[in-house]
Enzyme design. Sequence first.
Site: not given
Length: 730
Positions: A440, A461, A473, A511
Amino acid sequence: MSDFNLSVDADGVGIITWDTAGKSMNVMTEQAFTDLNAIIDTVLSDDAIKGAVITSGKEGSFAGGMDLNVLAEMGKRGGDSPAQGMFDGVMSMHGVLRKIERAGMDPKTNKGGKPIACVLPGTALGIGLELPLATHRIFAADNPKAKIGLPEIMVGIFPGGGGTTRMVRKMGAMAASPFLLQGKMVDPKKAKMAGIIDEVSEDPMADAKAWVLSEPKIVKPWDEKGYKMPGGEPYHPAGFMTFVGANAMVNGNTWGVYPAAKALLSAVYEGAMVPFDTAIKIEARWFTNVLMNPSSSAMIRSLFINKEALEKGANRPDVPDQRVKKVGVLGAGMMGAGIALVSARAGMDVVLIDTNQEAADRGKAYSESFMDKGIKRKKATEEQKTAMLAKINATTDLNALADVDLIIEAVFEDPAVKAEMTKKVEAIIPEDAIFASNTSTLPITGLAEASVRKDQFIGIHFFSPVEKMALVEIIKGKETGPRAVAKALDYVRQIKKTPIVVNDERFFYANRCIIPYINEGVMMAGEGVAPQLLDHAAQLLGFPVGPIQLVDETSLDLGAKIAKATMAAMGNAYPKSIADDVTFWMVDEGRFGRKAKAGFFDYDENGKRLGYWKGFADKFPRLEEQPDVTEVQHRLIFSQVLEAVRALEADVLEDIREGDVGAILGWGFMPWSGGPFSWLDIVGAAWAAEKCDELTAKYGERFTCPPLLREMAEKNQSFYGRFGQQAAAA
């Protein structure tokens, strides 16, 4: 070639078949409405035709809804008055549907007319249900996979083809509300139980024809004198309570930020107090009002047009089909177990690897528990459970990976551990297998250093929980090749999720934006802003949860680990803040969040939140004068949108559509706005740049206006004006 075609059988029943050319499912267009109108005129004027049945030429479905691009074209035709063009276009559609409903009946006596039935072979959504609702009887095939409903609210509009008015008059406001306000979709049997359709049949066409020939009464209840709305009208005692409750429910669920929900409720309330034809005009006016709202057009673009384009492979490299037959999942923890579940559910064979058999079995048991819940809710069967579990081989034996075509690594978030697994597994798997990491935060290019086939190494991800979150992702490392990208995209399509493809940089895209949102909230809490104000300010913007609740859900110790790893990687360039002091202190206090039943919230033994922890204010005292909610909201919004712009500047994002769709599906960024780039287009680059300067002066350099945004402000550009065309052409 017409989308609607008429044939007449030996008994004089006209069969109107809807078959959109070049589409797997019927989609309504303006031309299709024109064709249907002409056919209805023929049915009503030809004495040899006793009635008609409208059905679909597509196997297993009736229609998937309206081509939403049509609505934009209606507005353009209005010239200087796009709202008038939109309203006129919508009313012309209503005219066709009302012609079907009245079917040639005498307007004063309700006598005469020809029965028109509808046969649904399967799924009927949006206008695909609004059209049947205008007919006199709806027959559906007994197809448990079919979905029947009005999901328009999910993409920022509401049913504007008469569905709102007819559903309420047919079922009552209370019974219709889940289908209108929540976009609930059900199978044919449940649709019949709810009162949406009339019959579920083994041979719906034969039954519909027989009904047409039975000389049935066809006048709708709302066209008869003395009609009373089920459940009561707004000023009937029962109806009054319904509408008061609905108003509270809508505002409670939407926090007042979704214009479509408010407009729908207004159309229902106002329409319930007037005759049907006036109610239809009211519905059309509120529908036009919503369509003219930039929020609705942004939601339609992101959640319908762009989302669909990405799911169909808008940015897929031009390489042969890469569908996955067998996938190896490394690590049977929460993420690995979820990945195994969605892969097996999609029909793939899965090898689920862990270091000990007990952990591997526990990972497989996650799928068993998931299926047991489905069986309990009657959404799955024992046979389906058995078949799915048979797809998962939970083992410690790496040799079981010898014939996989995709590896998804979901081991501990440590570069050394991941590197060791990469080397071990690549020695066993086929040379053409693709290796993906579910990291991540760790850069893919760095992780690929352990690989001997860097062009076949990629990031995939997932978001937690895997089986619920719609976004995946995909991260390209510096040497990732096109076949690896295609493999990842084809896999995501197989598991029925929405992909975005980004380039490699620490935290990738999602993120990169989520962490500043959480940090800004934690920072404000450390400054003395009430946590309640922070969370509610975010919810008033449309975020599903505020930053304080979110950090408790994701866990503070994870935040502390990410912060320390980022500090180590960035060195003196790391922007240390009070958010770090708060996070490290909370971790030292053992308050990790929900998983520890202690964080910013107190929890009971079952993990239910009991309220904000009062002890936090002892360490970080509350400000006597709390900031204005708008100021808090600006800090929360800009902490995210500026990172989205920087991601575009840094070429982490190659397509703004992925930035918007990814933000909404990945962390719930204000869905009403259409995403960060759509929001910036709504407020304007000039205003956003000015607000950046204000926030920078008050709170620091993290709010510095990115050069791209500054340039666009000076040139009076929008993101979709500048980048939208090249994205659509990609």
